[in-house]
Design an enzyme around this catalytic site. Structure first.
Site, PDB file in Angstrom:
ATOM      1  N   CYS A   1       0.867  -1.183   0.000  1.00  0.00           N
ATOM      2  CA  CYS A   1       0.000   0.000   0.000  1.00  0.00           C
ATOM      3  C   CYS A   1       0.900   1.228   0.000  1.00  0.00           C
ATOM      4  O   CYS A   1       1.708   1.411   0.920  1.00  0.00           O
ATOM      5  CB  CYS A   1      -0.870  -0.019   1.253  1.00  0.00           C
ATOM      6  SG  CYS A   1      -1.881   1.459   1.464  1.00  0.00           S
TER       7      CYS A   1
ATOM      8  N   CYS B   1      -0.777   3.502  -6.510  1.00  0.00           N
ATOM      9  CA  CYS B   1      -1.709   2.900  -5.552  1.00  0.00           C
ATOM     10  C   CYS B   1      -1.895   1.468  -6.016  1.00  0.00           C
ATOM     11  O   CYS B   1      -2.130   1.219  -7.209  1.00  0.00           O
ATOM     12  CB  CYS B   1      -3.037   3.644  -5.563  1.00  0.00           C
ATOM     13  SG  CYS B   1      -4.343   2.812  -4.623  1.00  0.00           S
TER      14      CYS B   1
HETATM   15  N1  DGL Z   1      -3.956   0.443  -1.880  1.00  0.00           N
HETATM   16  C1  DGL Z   1      -3.674   1.662  -1.274  1.00  0.00           C
HETATM   17  C2  DGL Z   1      -2.428   2.320  -1.877  1.00  0.00           C
HETATM   18  O1  DGL Z   1      -1.599   1.674  -2.474  1.00  0.00           O
HETATM   19  C3  DGL Z   1      -4.662   2.712  -0.927  1.00  0.00           C
HETATM   20  C4  DGL Z   1      -6.123   2.663  -0.989  1.00  0.00           C
HETATM   21  C5  DGL Z   1      -6.786   3.440   0.140  1.00  0.00           C
HETATM   22  O2  DGL Z   1      -6.985   2.791   1.162  1.00  0.00           O
HETATM   23  O3  DGL Z   1      -7.068   4.640   0.003  1.00  0.00           O
HETATM   24  O4  DGL Z   1      -2.235   3.486  -1.735  1.00  0.00           O
END
Ligand code: DGL
Length: 261
Positions: free
Chosen positions: A77, A191
């Site tokens: 993330c 993301c």
């Molecule tokens: N998957 C997450 C990232 O790589 C973020 C998504 C979220 O929770 O806003 O930033």
């Protein structure tokens, strides 16, 4: 001597975006035991105030370390990594592999020297991201595009309720700039949810670009860190844990099965 047990790898995200990192990591180390942890009770991270988010991530990961005793943790993330990696490494001994915007390779490969970084609003506004641009993008024009909705659209896609093309286009169009006869030719997927929508991005993009997904590089880093744990036979079924405790809907279960869960 009995063979060493396979390493346990914990892959962590606010939701299901980290599956895009999990699938590459599993290709690199198919023998490992995988626990995928989705902090869906905290989703989306992109709109959570920084102090609350750091506290939450330290708590959720601390609990997962106690429960699963991982040998390595992939913070799959960007929103979490750009904020909390330093604190995580300071607090816990287990090695962490983070996910941060792939700005250096994007600038290196761009022909037009115009790139975009598409992430959550939190990721594109972090000092961590700005520092990467200062360090690695001196010769590039960089558009920082923070999307408030794409991560939720990716979750919805997996749950069988996809967003419309117009909704997706509205989020990605600010990446496409055509100024001083230089068009954006590379978009950093900053993301981990976004590669889940890649086919849809390609369909609505006004022109063709390179979409940079960092997952293969993260998987290589994991393999490097585990080089002293020789790979054995492919492991069993990965485990998925939701912090909400929810059971996936039939549509989501169908999508998860495609990732081996
Ligand atoms: N998957 C997450 C990232 O790589 C973020 C998504 C979220 O929770 O806003 O930033």
């Amino acid at each position: 001597m009995p063979p060493a047990p396979p390493p346990t790898i914990l892959v962590f995200d606010s939701g299901l975006g980290g599956l895009t990192v999990f699938r590459e990591t599993q290709k690199a180390r198919p023998d490992a035991r995988y626990v995928y942890l989705a902090d869906d009770a905290g989703f989306p991270y992109g709109t959570m105030p920084e102090e609350a988010l750091i506290t939450r991530i330290l708590h959720v990961i601390g609990k997962a370390i106690d429960t699963h005793a991982p040998d390595l943790i992939v913070v799959a993330c960007n929103t979490a990594s750009t904020l909390a990696l330093k604190e995580l490494r300071a607090r816990y001994k287990v090695p962490f592999v983070g996910t941060v915007p792939a700005i250096k390779p994007a600038c290196a490969q761009s022909q037009t020297k115009r790139i975009a970084v598409l992430g959550t609003q939190a990721t594109v506004s972090r000092e961590y991201t700005r520092a990467l641009i200062r360090e690695f993008a001196a010769d590039c024009a960089v558009a920082l595009v923070g999307s408030p909705r794409l991560a939720a659209y990716a979750e919805a896609e997996l749950a069988g309720v996809p967003a419309t093309d117009a909704e997706i286009a509205a989020e990605i169009l600010p990446c496409f700039l055509d100024e001083e006869r230089r068009r954006t030719d590379t978009v950093v997927l900053a993301c981990t949810h976004y590669p889940l929508l890649l086919d849809r991005f390609r369909r609505v993009a006004p022109w063709s670009v390179e979409w940079l997904d960092p997952a293969p590089a993260i998987a290589r880093r994991v393999a490097d860190l585990l080089h002293d744990r020789p790979a054995g036979a492919p492991g069993g079924k990965p485990e998925i844990v939701f912090t909400s405790g929810r059971a996936p809907s039939p549509a989501l279960a169908h999508s998860l099965a495609k990732f081996g869960f």
